[in-house]
Design a protein around this motif. Structure first.
Motif, PDB file in Angstrom:
ATOM      1  N   ILE A  39       0.841  -1.199   0.000  1.00 25.18           N
ATOM      2  CA  ILE A  39       0.000   0.000   0.000  1.00 25.18           C
ATOM      3  C   ILE A  39       0.874   1.247   0.000  1.00 25.18           C
ATOM      4  CG2 ILE A  39      -1.555   1.374   1.445  1.00 25.18           C
ATOM      5  CD1 ILE A  39      -2.931  -1.254   2.205  1.00 25.18           C
ATOM      6  N   ARG A  58      -2.550   9.076   5.213  1.00 22.94           N
ATOM      7  CA  ARG A  58      -3.311   7.843   5.453  1.00 22.94           C
ATOM      8  C   ARG A  58      -2.420   6.614   5.293  1.00 22.94           C
ATOM      9  NH1 ARG A  58      -8.646   7.390   5.718  1.00 22.94           N
ATOM     10  NH2 ARG A  58      -9.912   9.259   5.603  1.00 22.94           N
ATOM     11  N   LYS A  59      -1.545   6.624   4.308  1.00 23.47           N
ATOM     12  CA  LYS A  59      -0.639   5.492   4.103  1.00 23.47           C
ATOM     13  C   LYS A  59       0.346   5.367   5.254  1.00 23.47           C
ATOM     14  CE  LYS A  59      -0.766   5.410  -0.936  1.00 23.47           C
ATOM     15  NZ  LYS A  59       0.018   5.618  -2.160  1.00 23.47           N
ATOM     16  N   ASN A  62      -1.345   3.975   8.559  1.00 29.25           N
ATOM     17  CA  ASN A  62      -2.116   2.730   8.406  1.00 29.25           C
ATOM     18  C   ASN A  62      -3.621   2.962   8.400  1.00 29.25           C
ATOM     19  OD1 ASN A  62      -0.238   0.802   7.951  1.00 29.25           O
ATOM     20  ND2 ASN A  62      -0.319  -0.128   9.965  1.00 29.25           N
ATOM     21  N   LYS A  63      -4.066   4.090   7.848  1.00 22.72           N
ATOM     22  CA  LYS A  63      -5.484   4.387   7.733  1.00 22.72           C
ATOM     23  C   LYS A  63      -5.991   4.169   6.309  1.00 22.72           C
ATOM     24  CE  LYS A  63      -5.804   6.241  11.895  1.00 22.72           C
ATOM     25  NZ  LYS A  63      -6.513   5.557  12.953  1.00 22.72           N
ATOM     26  N   TYR A  64      -5.100   3.948   5.375  1.00 20.88           N
ATOM     27  CA  TYR A  64      -5.455   3.795   3.964  1.00 20.88           C
ATOM     28  C   TYR A  64      -6.120   2.446   3.749  1.00 20.88           C
ATOM     29  CZ  TYR A  64      -4.850   3.958  -1.123  1.00 20.88           C
ATOM     30  OH  TYR A  64      -5.054   3.976  -2.468  1.00 20.88           O
ATOM     31  N   LYS A  65      -7.288   2.460   3.175  1.00 17.43           N
ATOM     32  CA  LYS A  65      -8.005   1.222   2.868  1.00 17.43           C
ATOM     33  C   LYS A  65      -8.202   1.134   1.352  1.00 17.43           C
ATOM     34  CE  LYS A  65      -8.630   0.332   7.180  1.00 17.43           C
ATOM     35  NZ  LYS A  65      -7.387  -0.084   7.764  1.00 17.43           N
ATOM     36  N   THR A  68     -11.633  -2.837  -2.929  1.00 14.60           N
ATOM     37  CA  THR A  68     -11.661  -4.245  -3.327  1.00 14.60           C
ATOM     38  C   THR A  68     -12.364  -4.408  -4.666  1.00 14.60           C
ATOM     39  OG1 THR A  68     -13.696  -4.561  -2.070  1.00 14.60           O
ATOM     40  CG2 THR A  68     -11.612  -5.076  -0.959  1.00 14.60           C
ATOM     41  N   ALA A  84      -8.430   4.156  -4.321  1.00 13.83           N
ATOM     42  CA  ALA A  84      -9.197   4.501  -3.130  1.00 13.83           C
ATOM     43  C   ALA A  84      -9.245   6.015  -2.949  1.00 13.83           C
ATOM     44  CB  ALA A  84      -8.572   3.849  -1.902  1.00 13.83           C
ATOM     45  N   TYR A  85     -10.357   6.521  -2.437  1.00 11.07           N
ATOM     46  CA  TYR A  85     -10.600   7.927  -2.122  1.00 11.07           C
ATOM     47  C   TYR A  85     -10.753   8.799  -3.355  1.00 11.07           C
ATOM     48  CZ  TYR A  85      -9.039   6.008   2.255  1.00 11.07           C
ATOM     49  OH  TYR A  85      -8.895   5.206   3.347  1.00 11.07           O
TER      50      TYR A  85
END
Length: 184
Positions: A39, A58-59, A62-65, A68, A84-85
């Protein structure tokens, strides 16, 4: 006549105390987690500097999701948004010349994409630096790079380029030979 009412909470003249729990150390993500490393290394494309800073934060924390499944683009209403985002797909963001996240027409940051030729050139340059160093400098440099101390590693490279021992040796080779002869 009505009495005066204070707008402050609690007893008058008292101050609030500081926050109860202070952070004693900075957050460091797990470097051994393969998903977190993947990530962190994915580049953010087609966004402005402000949005890039937000996504990088965020990366780091550890908040970056990651997504999928692809999201629906707000412009073309197709499921093409893979980052994402982001709210616009890459094609719509490029044609509108706006940020794919905030949809503002600010300057879009182009990430540095290293080609295999650039990576090969960097590795050859690093090998050249390592070959020019003494054994002690080389080991110190590799140890500092492994720890992530790039400032210390740069100092070693500068010392090696200047053919300066950087205070590594205690005495010259001639003095060492003389001492060996004296011992015999």
């Amino acid at each position: 006549m009505t009495p005066k009412v204070s707008s402050s909470k609690g007893k008058s003249g008292t101050q609030k105390s500081g926050q109860k729990y202070q952070n004693s150390f900075a957050f460091k993500p797990n470097k051994n987690n393969a998903a977190a490393v993947k990530i962190y290394n994915t580049p953010a494309k087609g966004i402005c500097q402000r949005c890039l800073d937000i996504i990088d934060w965020r990366k780091r924390m550890n908040k970056y999701k990651p997504l999928t499944q692809p999201k629906t683009c707000l412009a073309c209403h197709q499921k093409r948004v893979t980052d994402a985002y982001h709210v616009l797909c890459k094609g719509c963001a490029e044609t509108r010349k706006v940020c794919a996240k905030c949809q503002e027409g600010t300057d879009i940051v182009q990430p540095e994409v290293k080609t295999p030729a650039d990576l090969l050139k960097e590795s050859q340059e690093q090998q050249r630096f390592l070959a020019a160093m003494t054994e002690r400098q080389r080991r110190s440099y590799l140890r500092k790079m492994e720890r992530g101390d790039e400032d210390g590693a740069k100092k070693i490279v500068v010392a090696a380029e200047n053919n300066d021992d950087g205070g590594w040796s205690d005495f010259d080779d001639d003095e060492e030979d003389e001492e060996e002869e004296d011992e015999e």
